[in-house]
Design a protein around this motif. Structure first.
Motif, PDB file in Angstrom:
ATOM      1  N   GLY A   1     -28.407  80.113 -37.488  1.00  0.00           N
ATOM      2  CA  GLY A   1     -29.592  80.679 -38.116  1.00  0.00           C
ATOM      3  C   GLY A   1     -29.332  81.283 -39.473  1.00  0.00           C
ATOM      4  N   ASP A   2     -28.303  80.844 -40.164  1.00  0.00           N
ATOM      5  CA  ASP A   2     -27.982  81.436 -41.452  1.00  0.00           C
ATOM      6  C   ASP A   2     -28.068  80.414 -42.584  1.00  0.00           C
ATOM      7  OD1 ASP A   2     -27.442  83.716 -42.914  1.00  0.00           O
ATOM      8  OD2 ASP A   2     -25.285  83.414 -42.860  1.00  0.00           O
TER       9      ASP A   2
ATOM     10  N   VAL B   1     -30.093  74.110 -50.245  1.00  0.00           N
ATOM     11  CA  VAL B   1     -29.891  74.897 -49.042  1.00  0.00           C
ATOM     12  C   VAL B   1     -28.667  75.772 -49.256  1.00  0.00           C
ATOM     13  CG1 VAL B   1     -29.307  74.816 -46.585  1.00  0.00           C
ATOM     14  CG2 VAL B   1     -30.958  73.190 -47.547  1.00  0.00           C
ATOM     15  N   GLU B   2     -28.804  77.048 -48.914  1.00  0.00           N
ATOM     16  CA  GLU B   2     -27.693  77.988 -49.023  1.00  0.00           C
ATOM     17  C   GLU B   2     -27.206  78.361 -47.625  1.00  0.00           C
ATOM     18  OE1 GLU B   2     -28.920  81.395 -51.283  1.00  0.00           O
ATOM     19  OE2 GLU B   2     -29.483  80.170 -53.016  1.00  0.00           O
ATOM     20  N   VAL B   3     -25.915  78.483 -47.486  1.00  0.00           N
ATOM     21  CA  VAL B   3     -25.331  78.971 -46.242  1.00  0.00           C
ATOM     22  C   VAL B   3     -25.136  80.464 -46.440  1.00  0.00           C
ATOM     23  CG1 VAL B   3     -23.394  78.840 -44.642  1.00  0.00           C
ATOM     24  CG2 VAL B   3     -24.188  76.777 -45.824  1.00  0.00           C
TER      25      VAL B   3
ATOM     26  N   SER C   1     -30.525  75.438 -38.777  1.00  0.00           N
ATOM     27  CA  SER C   1     -29.651  74.348 -39.192  1.00  0.00           C
ATOM     28  C   SER C   1     -29.926  73.991 -40.649  1.00  0.00           C
ATOM     29  CB  SER C   1     -29.881  73.107 -38.322  1.00  0.00           C
ATOM     30  OG  SER C   1     -31.167  72.565 -38.588  1.00  0.00           O
ATOM     31  N   ARG C   2     -28.979  73.297 -41.245  1.00  0.00           N
ATOM     32  CA  ARG C   2     -29.143  72.815 -42.618  1.00  0.00           C
ATOM     33  C   ARG C   2     -30.329  71.848 -42.698  1.00  0.00           C
ATOM     34  NH1 ARG C   2     -26.092  72.717 -47.033  1.00  0.00           N
ATOM     35  NH2 ARG C   2     -24.315  73.578 -45.935  1.00  0.00           N
TER      36      ARG C   2
ATOM     37  N   LYS D   1     -36.024  70.822 -44.769  1.00  0.00           N
ATOM     38  CA  LYS D   1     -37.420  70.434 -44.540  1.00  0.00           C
ATOM     39  C   LYS D   1     -38.390  71.605 -44.745  1.00  0.00           C
ATOM     40  CE  LYS D   1     -36.100  66.879 -41.248  1.00  0.00           C
ATOM     41  NZ  LYS D   1     -36.185  66.441 -39.852  1.00  0.00           N
ATOM     42  N   ALA D   2     -37.916  72.704 -45.293  1.00  0.00           N
ATOM     43  CA  ALA D   2     -38.734  73.915 -45.432  1.00  0.00           C
ATOM     44  C   ALA D   2     -40.011  73.670 -46.226  1.00  0.00           C
ATOM     45  CB  ALA D   2     -37.916  75.031 -46.071  1.00  0.00           C
ATOM     46  N   MET D   3     -39.920  72.970 -47.340  1.00  0.00           N
ATOM     47  CA  MET D   3     -41.104  72.753 -48.168  1.00  0.00           C
ATOM     48  C   MET D   3     -42.105  71.822 -47.494  1.00  0.00           C
ATOM     49  SD  MET D   3     -40.921  74.860 -50.584  1.00  0.00           S
ATOM     50  CE  MET D   3     -42.404  74.338 -51.416  1.00  0.00           C
ATOM     51  N   ASP D   4     -41.639  70.892 -46.678  1.00  0.00           N
ATOM     52  CA  ASP D   4     -42.558  70.053 -45.914  1.00  0.00           C
ATOM     53  C   ASP D   4     -43.411  70.919 -44.993  1.00  0.00           C
ATOM     54  OD1 ASP D   4     -41.536  67.738 -47.073  1.00  0.00           O
ATOM     55  OD2 ASP D   4     -40.133  67.384 -45.422  1.00  0.00           O
ATOM     56  N   LYS D   5     -42.764  71.880 -44.352  1.00  0.00           N
ATOM     57  CA  LYS D   5     -43.478  72.791 -43.440  1.00  0.00           C
ATOM     58  C   LYS D   5     -44.462  73.657 -44.221  1.00  0.00           C
ATOM     59  CE  LYS D   5     -42.678  76.107 -39.757  1.00  0.00           C
ATOM     60  NZ  LYS D   5     -41.676  76.788 -38.931  1.00  0.00           N
TER      61      LYS D   5
END
Length: 65
Positions: A13-14, A24-26, A41-42, A47-51
């Motif tokens: 979750g990081d 994507v940043e870890v 997950s990476r 897919k964040a912007m799709d959501k």
């Protein structure tokens, strides 16, 4: 290891999506105002912007109804 694999040293979750860079940043490396997350997950972070777009479309549809 593929980019979609969980990074061994990253806590679950990081993963964060940086809206400014599109990367994507870890771990939250950037200012919180530029980040979406955390994600498990990476792949989910990628897919964040799709959501975001799906949610915006759904809200627009609700407002029109």
């Amino acid at each position: 290891m593929s980019d979609d694999a969980v990074t061994p040293d990253a806590p679950q979750g990081d993963f964060w999506y940086n809206v400014e860079t599109g990367e994507v940043e870890v771990g939250a490396q950037s200012d919180w105002t530029k980040l979406l997350g955390p994600y498990a997950s990476r792949e989910e972070a990628q897919k964040a912007m799709d959501k975001v777009h799906r949610n915006n479309d759904a809200w627009d549809d609700e407002e029109e109804a």
